[in-house]
Design a protein around this motif. Sequence first.
Motif, PDB file in Angstrom:
ATOM      1  N   LYS A 518       0.839  -1.199   0.000  1.00 27.60           N
ATOM      2  CA  LYS A 518       0.000   0.000   0.000  1.00 27.60           C
ATOM      3  C   LYS A 518       0.878   1.254   0.000  1.00 27.60           C
ATOM      4  CE  LYS A 518      -3.891   2.110   2.458  1.00 27.60           C
ATOM      5  NZ  LYS A 518      -3.282   3.439   2.653  1.00 27.60           N
ATOM      6  N   GLU A 522       1.123   4.198  -2.885  1.00 27.35           N
ATOM      7  CA  GLU A 522       0.918   5.620  -2.610  1.00 27.35           C
ATOM      8  C   GLU A 522       2.106   6.455  -3.069  1.00 27.35           C
ATOM      9  OE1 GLU A 522       0.256   5.471   1.557  1.00 27.35           O
ATOM     10  OE2 GLU A 522      -1.910   5.027   1.379  1.00 27.35           O
ATOM     11  N   SER A 526       2.024   9.367  -5.907  1.00 24.09           N
ATOM     12  CA  SER A 526       2.505  10.726  -5.630  1.00 24.09           C
ATOM     13  C   SER A 526       3.561  11.148  -6.642  1.00 24.09           C
ATOM     14  CB  SER A 526       3.079  10.807  -4.211  1.00 24.09           C
ATOM     15  OG  SER A 526       2.086  10.530  -3.255  1.00 24.09           O
TER      16      SER A 526
END
Length: 535
Positions: A518, A522, A526
């Motif tokens: 996870k 992320e 980003s």
Amino acid sequence: MKIELFDTTLRDGTQGEHVTLTVDDKIRIARRLDDFGIDVIEGGWPGSNPKDKEFFERARDIEWKHAQICAFGSTRRAGLAPEDDPNLRALLEAGTPTVAIFGKSWTLHARVALGVSLEENLELIASSVAYLKAHGRRVIYDAEHFFDGYQDDPAYALETLRAAAEAGADVLVLCDTNGGTLPSDIYRIVGEVRRQFDVPLGIHTHNDTGCAVANTIMAVAAGARHVQGTINGIGERCGNADLCVVIPNLQLKMGFRCVPEEKLAQLTDLSRFVNEVANLTPIDRAPYVGRSAFAHKGGVHVSAVMKDPRAYEHIPPEKVGNRRRVLVSDLSGKSNIQYKAAELGIELKEGEQARQAVQRIKELEHLGYEFQGAEASFELLLRTIQGEDTRFFTLDRLRVRTEIDEDGGICNSEATLAIRVQDARELVVAEGNGPVDALSNALRKALRCFYPDLDQVHLSDYKVRVLNSDDGTAAAVRVLVEHRDGERRWHTVGVSTNILEASWQALADGIRYYLLKKRQGELAASAALASAQRT
């Protein structure tokens, strides 16, 4: 030269132990076989049961891309004219352009099983084939027990083939029904038959001596051009010739055309699909399509494969839709570790980090850890050695309590868990269906406020193996755990002389692996957003 592929997964395959298919299952498999490029799909025996009758009724309304659907049955019964025989009538009512019927080739079967004279048996064969041909069907004649019959009385076995051929049979299939013939005899007998008949020959073999695939290959080498078998070799007793092995052997090794090259690359998916629909456990060591078919464990092997895959792979796995796997164990060298690290996108520094990883894995495997089936734990180990923080949380203490009533039934399992996460201490209690489920529930409950997405993660499998049973209750155990999140699944491992400690190791690694993935997702999102904003 083209080989006609005849698939009997839906008929002979369903006669295997533990194999049961609904009509919907059979339609799904038939569609996949058609898309793959199978020429003839034998759907069942419409005269034997309502399920097969319904299959043919539904199959008539489907527009098949390539395959001919084939109904299966026997020659007529003694004492009945062909037009009065319910089996032949059911074959015609099935409405398939092709039919396959079997008749007796062995004097033993004619006299004992059917209870007819040898001359009458020939008439049963000839009249049945002629009747079906008169109604516009392509007739594939299966000479049942042909090789046993030929070795017992070759002249009569050949007479049965001649009866079918002269009545108009389009293919004469020589059947090793008992599966007891060896490859050298198959080659010799098929060659002798080939010299006496102009009708195309087929081969149908069973695996009772472990020779079904080899026998099929030898029959083709001797002149057969019609090949029968099942996906994954399922079938009665020891099964049928496995088309997942026969097809690539014929096409990649012998130069015959079976299916388009791009379809051959779907072979592994087809194998797994049929196993899934039939609810059968895949065989990892299955040639070509098994998970282990292109798996490498020894360090010397991996080192060579990294330089040139041909060193230990007889074909590129992609040709049959499979993939190379490198296993990690106490037999591993730096080559294994580096290959797996690169596969996982991990850049181990040459030298010290690779040596450290090899040494640590050997130490853990000596204690009983097994990373071949726990690649998530292996990735966590590599990332820790690389210097990445994969802890996410640490354990303070845990306690599991199970109450059992006097009848031996488990009434309640409860886990109390204290962990530290993000500078906070969480103390939770959770119940579950057994102590491990309770512990899993407690861990996710403690982390939920920090990582809400954990609600979609659940424990889906749990296995325990005693490693040294001679030690009795002091024996170490290895726990292998599977987690799923709706999209993927991953496996982790724990080892201890305490089953709860081993379970905690595996459970905690499973959650840590999810959180790691996870976080990586992320960070990647980003980075992509920042890149888009710059442009």
